[in-house]
Design a protein around this motif. Sequence first.
Motif, PDB file in Angstrom:
ATOM      1  N   GLU A  45      15.789   5.888   1.144  1.00 59.56           N
ATOM      2  CA  GLU A  45      14.558   5.213   0.702  1.00 59.56           C
ATOM      3  C   GLU A  45      14.863   3.816   0.170  1.00 59.56           C
ATOM      4  O   GLU A  45      14.114   2.869   0.429  1.00 59.56           O
ATOM      5  CB  GLU A  45      13.857   6.059  -0.374  1.00 59.56           C
ATOM      6  N   SER A  61       0.831  -1.199   0.000  1.00 56.69           N
ATOM      7  CA  SER A  61       0.000   0.000   0.000  1.00 56.69           C
ATOM      8  C   SER A  61       0.869   1.254   0.000  1.00 56.69           C
ATOM      9  O   SER A  61       1.812   1.379   0.796  1.00 56.69           O
ATOM     10  CB  SER A  61      -0.902   0.009   1.241  1.00 56.69           C
ATOM     11  N   ALA A  62       0.527   2.174  -0.887  1.00 59.87           N
ATOM     12  CA  ALA A  62       1.259   3.435  -0.933  1.00 59.87           C
ATOM     13  C   ALA A  62       0.966   4.270   0.316  1.00 59.87           C
ATOM     14  O   ALA A  62       1.681   5.226   0.621  1.00 59.87           O
ATOM     15  CB  ALA A  62       0.873   4.212  -2.196  1.00 59.87           C
ATOM     16  N   GLU A  63      -0.112   3.917   1.048  1.00 64.09           N
ATOM     17  CA  GLU A  63      -0.496   4.668   2.255  1.00 64.09           C
ATOM     18  C   GLU A  63       0.170   4.097   3.506  1.00 64.09           C
ATOM     19  O   GLU A  63      -0.049   4.589   4.604  1.00 64.09           O
ATOM     20  CB  GLU A  63      -2.019   4.598   2.472  1.00 64.09           C
ATOM     21  N   SER A  64       0.935   3.009   3.340  1.00 66.88           N
ATOM     22  CA  SER A  64       1.475   2.335   4.524  1.00 66.88           C
ATOM     23  C   SER A  64       2.348   3.256   5.367  1.00 66.88           C
ATOM     24  O   SER A  64       3.020   4.155   4.848  1.00 66.88           O
ATOM     25  CB  SER A  64       2.297   1.123   4.081  1.00 66.88           C
ATOM     26  N   GLU A  73       7.506  -0.085   2.446  1.00 68.06           N
ATOM     27  CA  GLU A  73       6.342  -0.590   1.718  1.00 68.06           C
ATOM     28  C   GLU A  73       5.734   0.500   0.850  1.00 68.06           C
ATOM     29  O   GLU A  73       5.395   0.267  -0.319  1.00 68.06           O
ATOM     30  CB  GLU A  73       5.283  -1.125   2.699  1.00 68.06           C
ATOM     31  N   ALA A  74       5.606   1.720   1.407  1.00 67.08           N
ATOM     32  CA  ALA A  74       5.019   2.825   0.635  1.00 67.08           C
ATOM     33  C   ALA A  74       5.880   3.144  -0.583  1.00 67.08           C
ATOM     34  O   ALA A  74       5.374   3.327  -1.703  1.00 67.08           O
ATOM     35  CB  ALA A  74       4.862   4.061   1.525  1.00 67.08           C
ATOM     36  N   MET A  75       7.201   3.174  -0.388  1.00 63.95           N
ATOM     37  CA  MET A  75       8.106   3.462  -1.501  1.00 63.95           C
ATOM     38  C   MET A  75       8.024   2.354  -2.544  1.00 63.95           C
ATOM     39  O   MET A  75       8.049   2.598  -3.750  1.00 63.95           O
ATOM     40  CB  MET A  75       9.562   3.578  -1.003  1.00 63.95           C
ATOM     41  N   ALA A 135       5.452   0.442  -3.154  1.00 64.33           N
ATOM     42  CA  ALA A 135       4.196   0.577  -3.884  1.00 64.33           C
ATOM     43  C   ALA A 135       4.302   1.671  -4.943  1.00 64.33           C
ATOM     44  O   ALA A 135       3.788   1.541  -6.052  1.00 64.33           O
ATOM     45  CB  ALA A 135       3.061   0.871  -2.905  1.00 64.33           C
ATOM     46  N   ASN A 136       5.012   2.750  -4.602  1.00 63.05           N
ATOM     47  CA  ASN A 136       5.121   3.871  -5.529  1.00 63.05           C
ATOM     48  C   ASN A 136       6.090   3.601  -6.671  1.00 63.05           C
ATOM     49  O   ASN A 136       5.844   3.989  -7.809  1.00 63.05           O
ATOM     50  CB  ASN A 136       5.600   5.127  -4.781  1.00 63.05           C
ATOM     51  N   SER A 137       7.209   2.957  -6.350  1.00 63.12           N
ATOM     52  CA  SER A 137       8.298   2.899  -7.333  1.00 63.12           C
ATOM     53  C   SER A 137       8.497   1.545  -7.984  1.00 63.12           C
ATOM     54  O   SER A 137       9.105   1.461  -9.042  1.00 63.12           O
ATOM     55  CB  SER A 137       9.627   3.311  -6.659  1.00 63.12           C
TER      56      SER A 137
END
Length: 346
Positions: free
Chosen positions: A331, A251-254, A259-261, A263-265
């Motif tokens: 990151e 999840s990008a909201e994590s 985990e967020a990075m 999900a984004n990248s």
Amino acid sequence: LFSLLAVMTVFLAACGEEHLSTLKPSGAVGKEQLNLLLLTTVIMTIVVIIVSVIYLLAFVKFRRSRVGEDVMPKQVEGSHTLEVIWTVIPIILLIIISVPVLTATYKFADVAAMEEVDENGEKTALTVNVTAKLYWWEFEYPNQGIVTAQELVVPTDEKVYFNLIAADVKHSFWIPAVGGKMDTNVENINKFYLQFDKESKDLKEGVFFGKCAELCGPSHALMDFKVKALEPEAFKAWVAAMQATEGNTASAESSDLGEAMFANSCLGCHAISGTGVSGAFGPNLTTFGDRNRVAGFMAHTVEDTVEWIMNPEPNKPGNLMTGKYNVTEAEAQAIAEYLMTLSVEK
Ligand code: CUA
């Protein structure tokens, strides 16, 4: 000659590495292939010895100082007896070599069992679809509905059937200690089976190493993979754990930066669910934390994972993860730590 042999010894020294040696095979296929190698080597050695001895005898017996000046030894050109002998003997030798070699070749390519089904209509043989890509390996288990990359997990004591194909250029699938090699082509599927016997577990706890055996580009030498042979019960547990990752995503909201990075990248190319995601652009990372190596050849550490994320091109020239990902070193560190938590074995 002796210097040459000495130099060759140095080159051959690396072949002693047990997990990459065809001379210490594990499993029925590898053992039979070694016997074929020995058979042909013994026959060829005998031929070399006999021809060399005849050559040396003729050399000594008919030398000029022995038979005298201007004496021409008896000429045998056109001798039917000799011609029959040197035609028939090679034919016999070729038959002795070719019968067991062809028999074994057709036996290992006999994959009729891949289509056998039980009373529920489910296929009984374990089949793995291997897709070779620049420069990594995808392993799909069609009957279990799971996919993994870089690391092949197989059960001991049963035949494992392979469908081999390449996504881009020709590669070759080779697990030296177990058997092979077999080309992976873009257009037609090659099939064969291998066996990872229980005694194979003695070899580095059931871990084997595979390589690409066909020159395929600048990082051909780095196109390695690992094979883990598990006892049948452990293999079933592994399959169930892989199936339980169905729907895993990041999840990008994590609140977890990694985990967020990720999900984004990374999620655009890499999946972290082991089910139903064959053909993703990049290697499936569901079992990243269980691996022995990163990118097939780097150490399985956070440090090397960061190095890989930040500098894929210099580490594995020509690989397809060469874009700019806009991640800082910190990151990348968070992503690497997150990847290490992806596991079905822990
Ligand atoms: Cu793939 Cu060499």
